[in-house]
Every structure is written in C-alpha cells, then in structure tokens.
Design an enzyme around this catalytic site. Structure first.
Site, short mmCIF file in Angstrom:
data_model
loop_
_atom_site.label_atom_id
_atom_site.label_comp_id
_atom_site.label_asym_id
_atom_site.label_seq_id
_atom_site.Cartn_x
_atom_site.Cartn_y
_atom_site.Cartn_z
N HIS A 63 27.79 45.52 40.48
CA HIS A 63 28.61 45.78 41.52
C HIS A 63 30.14 45.23 41.75
O HIS A 63 30.75 45.47 42.43
CB HIS A 63 27.81 45.86 42.94
CG HIS A 63 27.74 44.39 43.66
ND1 HIS A 63 26.72 43.37 43.45
CD2 HIS A 63 28.68 43.66 44.25
CE1 HIS A 63 27.04 42.49 44.08
NE2 HIS A 63 28.24 42.30 44.41
N ASN A 77 38.46 23.32 40.59
CA ASN A 77 39.41 23.88 41.72
C ASN A 77 39.83 25.19 41.13
O ASN A 77 40.88 25.13 39.97
CB ASN A 77 40.39 22.75 42.07
CG ASN A 77 41.35 23.18 43.31
OD1 ASN A 77 41.65 24.40 43.41
ND2 ASN A 77 41.52 22.07 44.01
N VAL A 80 44.04 25.26 41.30
CA VAL A 80 44.96 24.29 40.75
C VAL A 80 44.60 24.29 39.12
O VAL A 80 43.55 24.42 38.65
CB VAL A 80 44.68 22.89 40.91
CG1 VAL A 80 45.52 21.82 40.27
CG2 VAL A 80 45.03 22.86 42.87
N GLU A 85 40.87 24.51 31.65
CA GLU A 85 40.14 25.78 31.72
C GLU A 85 40.48 26.68 30.56
O GLU A 85 41.48 26.39 29.83
CB GLU A 85 41.14 26.53 32.96
CG GLU A 85 41.10 26.06 34.41
CD GLU A 85 42.02 24.71 34.59
OE1 GLU A 85 42.35 24.30 35.96
OE2 GLU A 85 43.00 24.18 33.63
N ASP A 107 21.32 45.72 39.14
CA ASP A 107 22.43 45.16 39.53
C ASP A 107 23.00 43.87 38.32
O ASP A 107 22.87 42.73 38.87
CB ASP A 107 22.61 44.33 40.90
CG ASP A 107 24.04 44.07 41.43
OD1 ASP A 107 25.23 44.80 40.64
OD2 ASP A 107 24.12 43.73 42.37
N SER A 200 29.19 36.93 44.67
CA SER A 200 28.66 37.96 43.95
C SER A 200 28.75 37.69 42.20
O SER A 200 29.72 37.36 41.87
CB SER A 200 29.18 39.43 44.30
OG SER A 200 28.80 39.72 45.66
#
Length: 246
Positions: A63, A77, A80, A85, A107, A200
């Site tokens: 979904h 965070n 930021v 990342e 799902d 989700s």
C-alpha cells in the site's frame, strides 16, 4: 476496512495514545544507527518505511506503492544530512500479485535498487525469517511516523518500540473477519503501549529476523486494537523467487 483507514496509514501512521503523551506510547528514540536495515521511502518527502534485505533489494508494504521512489539508507535524522546516507532510486517496484488494496491482504512489495548499496555498520540487511515467530516473541518496531495523538508531528529522529507477537486467536478476536493468514498482530491487548504503526512499510524484527511489515490498525494503544502487520514468514518463497527472476 475503510478506505479512510488505508489512506491514514500511508506516509505517517495514525497515533492515538491513551495517555496525553507526545511520544510513541512505550517507545523511544532509537540509538543512532542501531537499526541499519531501516530505510526511508522518499518521493520529495518521506512517505513510508522499508527494510533492506540484501545489497540491492528492499521490502515494504504494497500500500506504499508509488511509480517513482527514492530509497534513503543510513538515515537517523531524516531532515539533516549527517554524512552516512545513501540515496538510491528504485529500478523496479513489484507489488505482490495477490495484494488487495481493500482488505490489505498480501500487503508486501519489493523494490530493486538501481545500484547496490555500500554495506557498512550503518547500512546492513536484515535476515528473512527461517520460521514464523510464535506468540510471545519480543520484537523491535521502528519508523519515522507521527508521534502526536492530536495533530501531526513527524519526528526527525528514528523511533523504536518493543512489543510482543500476539496469538492468531487474539489477533482475530481483535478484528473479527478482517485478519487473514498473511497477517499478524504485534502489541498489547490491554492498550497503553504500541508502536503507533511507526511508519507504513517499516520493519518488525524479532530475534534478528524480519517477521512483520507495518500494515494497518485502528488508532494506537487502544485496548483490544493492536497493530496489524504483514506476516513475512509466509512470503519468503515469493521474495526469493521474485528476486531470482529480476
């Protein structure tokens, strides 16, 4: 299952704690990078969670489907840039062929990344289940979902909550006629503690294995209304076959 409920769970989950508390009930800010498999699905904004299961595949909730998704890994965070990342676009997005947007049965969704991630201490996959988790198993649920009972407050920092798997009988009694064999309940029947769904598509990890995907529920921390999650142990074959074919 109402369409309103389904819409409420996309992006940021509904949070209705019993107590006047602006935190996820029973939850806490995860220690930084302690959930290295947690990903954020982004389409210009964070809208769902997911779990890294190998260096090029992520599992989430069907979904949460969008035609274009950027997967963000190594986040703590999400507002930021912290230097750890990795942002990678989705190359393929595959919903389970028997997913029902009305009942939320099956799902589950797989996302193939356009390039492999660089695995390290802050970006690492979670294992798929070797067996289904029995009732009473303690699990960790995580996400960046709404933390306010009234209004919207999407946290910057990843939130965690610990909760047990409930028996299928208790799950079915909580939601008569709505629980299928591909769903599990995780939480507390007495209320007062819950993940508030986290986000989700996000992970439920028990003993180091991905046993659940945040799917749906009525409110948060309400008595007799635990969170409902996709039962990942039923889909290991589909996951493996889909990855092999793509």
């Amino acid at each position: 299952m109402s369409a309103l409920l389904i819409l409420a769970l996309v992006g940021a989950a509904v949070a209705f704690p019993l107590e006047d508390d602006d935190k996820i009930v029973g939850g806490y800010t995860c220690p930084e990078h302690s959930v290295p498999y947690q990903v954020s699905l982004n389409s210009g904004y964070h809208f769902c969670g997911g779990s890294l299961i190998n260096d090029q595949w992520v599992v989430s909730a069907a979904h949460c489907y969008k035609s274009r998704i950027q997967v963000r890994l190594g986040e703590h965070n999400i507002n930021v840039l912290e230097g750890d990342e990795q942002f990678i676009n989705a190359a393929k997005i595959i919903k389970h062929p028997n997913y029902s947007s009305w009942t939320l049965n099956n799902d589950i969704m797989l996302i193939k990344l356009s390039s492999p991630v660089k695995l390290n201490a802050r970006v690492a996959p979670v294992a798929l289940p070797s067996a289904c988790a029995p009732a009473g198993t303690q699990c960790l649920i995580s996400g960046w979902g709404n933390t306010l009972s009234n209004g919207v407050n999407n946290p910057d920092l990843l939130q965690c909550v610990d909760a047990p798997v409930l028996s299928q009988a208790d799950c079915e009694a909580a939601y008569p006629g709505e629980i299928t064999s591909s769903m599990i309940c995780v939480g507390f029947l007495e209320g007062g503690k819950d993940s508030c769904q986290g986000d989700s598509g996000g992970p439920v990890v028990c003993n180091g294995q991905l046993q659940g995907i945040v799917s749906w529920g009525y409110g948060c921390a309400l008595p007799d209304n635990p969170g409902v999650y996709t039962k990942v142990c039923n889909f290991v074959g589909w996951i493996q076959d889909t990855i092999a074919a793509n």
